[in-house]
Design a protein around this motif. Structure first.
Motif, PDB file in Angstrom:
ATOM      1  N   SER A 155     -41.977  12.452  24.826  1.00 32.73           N
ATOM      2  CA  SER A 155     -41.909  11.052  25.258  1.00 32.73           C
ATOM      3  C   SER A 155     -41.049  10.231  24.286  1.00 32.73           C
ATOM      4  N   VAL A 156     -41.241  10.439  22.982  1.00 33.41           N
ATOM      5  CA  VAL A 156     -40.447   9.713  21.972  1.00 33.41           C
ATOM      6  C   VAL A 156     -38.979  10.165  22.030  1.00 33.41           C
ATOM      7  N   ALA A 158     -37.357  11.222  24.658  1.00 36.54           N
ATOM      8  CA  ALA A 158     -36.755  10.598  25.848  1.00 36.54           C
ATOM      9  C   ALA A 158     -36.399   9.141  25.568  1.00 36.54           C
ATOM     10  N   GLN A 159     -37.279   8.461  24.851  1.00 34.94           N
ATOM     11  CA  GLN A 159     -37.071   7.046  24.515  1.00 34.94           C
ATOM     12  C   GLN A 159     -35.789   6.859  23.691  1.00 34.94           C
ATOM     13  N   PHE A 160     -35.498   7.823  22.807  1.00 36.67           N
ATOM     14  CA  PHE A 160     -34.335   7.714  21.914  1.00 36.67           C
ATOM     15  C   PHE A 160     -33.152   8.577  22.378  1.00 36.67           C
ATOM     16  N   GLN A 161     -33.261   9.147  23.572  1.00 36.21           N
ATOM     17  CA  GLN A 161     -32.214  10.022  24.120  1.00 36.21           C
ATOM     18  C   GLN A 161     -31.872  11.151  23.142  1.00 36.21           C
ATOM     19  N   GLU A 183     -29.972   5.829  14.812  1.00 36.66           N
ATOM     20  CA  GLU A 183     -31.360   5.619  15.238  1.00 36.66           C
ATOM     21  C   GLU A 183     -32.331   6.623  14.606  1.00 36.66           C
ATOM     22  N   PHE A 187     -36.352   6.640  14.901  1.00 37.28           N
ATOM     23  CA  PHE A 187     -36.895   7.756  15.679  1.00 37.28           C
ATOM     24  C   PHE A 187     -37.994   8.486  14.885  1.00 37.28           C
ATOM     25  N   ALA A 190     -41.069   6.352  14.490  1.00 40.55           N
ATOM     26  CA  ALA A 190     -41.845   6.287  15.742  1.00 40.55           C
ATOM     27  C   ALA A 190     -42.706   7.543  15.903  1.00 40.55           C
ATOM     28  N   LYS A 194     -46.763   7.288  16.020  1.00 42.41           N
ATOM     29  CA  LYS A 194     -47.465   7.657  17.255  1.00 42.41           C
ATOM     30  C   LYS A 194     -48.322   8.911  17.101  1.00 42.41           C
TER      31      LYS A 194
END
Length: 205
Positions: A155-156, A158-161, A183, A187, A190, A194
């Protein structure tokens, strides 16, 4: 290291024009290294072996990195071909790009000013039809995690590509992940936040 993205070509392109009975064919190609640039130049030269001149210039890395520039007049008067070609390339903002301009001479002299205009102008026209894409500067990190954390990590990512380069499934999961260098710090933070610091992270390059 410069972490800003830059433009690179998606595909090769050609532009052809006739000037005072001389035919000029400009070939542009994506060449990510000096070696690939030289290979492309040789490829065009063999393809147009009967042409009088195959003049060229290349920007084999970032557009502004002059250490990876090169050019040749290939028999034309000094400064009339290679430099105008390189000037168009280096001013385009596109990196990893080589131009070879093939000239089939028509017997009419163009003069030095005419040659500069013909070689530089051909590259300028070819650049107008060149399709480009943004190249992001990336770095790789290794993630070590328990199987239960995989959905959270995906999920993380995907958020940061971020993209998965390698995966090793043993007692833990070992992932090698590629992420935009600008990033990377956010990244990794995060992931730590999480997962409550249960994902172990190490930088690879």
């Amino acid at each position: 290291m410069n972490d800003q993205p830059y433009l690179i070509p998606i595909a090769s392109t050609e532009f052809e024009e006739e000037i005072k009975k001389s035919v000029f064919i400009t070939h542009l190609a994506h060449t990510p290294s000096v070696e690939m640039a030289k290979n492309f130049i040789e490829q065009v030269k063999s393809q147009h072996a009967s042409a009088r001149h195959n003049c060229w210039g290349f920007v084999a890395g970032r557009p502004e990195d002059s250490l990876l520039w090169g050019f040749s007049d290939d028999g034309e008067p000094s400064g009339t071909a290679g430099k105008p070609i390189l000037a168009q390339l280096s001013g385009s903002g596109v990196g990893e790009l080589t131009a070879v301009v093939t000239r089939y001479s028509g017997g009419i002299k163009l003069g030095t000013g005419g040659l500069v205009k013909a070689y530089g102008g051909g590259v300028q026209q070819a650049l107008k039809q060149l399709q480009t894409i943004e190249k992001k500067i990336t770095t790789q990190v290794q993630l070590e995690l328990d199987y239960a954390l995989m959905p959270l990590v995906q999920s993380v990512m995907a958020q940061f590509q971020a993209s998965q380069i390698e995966a090793n499934f043993g007692s833990h999961i070992l992932l090698v992940v590629e992420v935009d260098i600008r990033e990377c710090a956010v990244f990794t933070q995060a992931l730590i936040n999480k997962s409550s610091a249960r994902v172990r992270i190490s930088e690879l390059q």
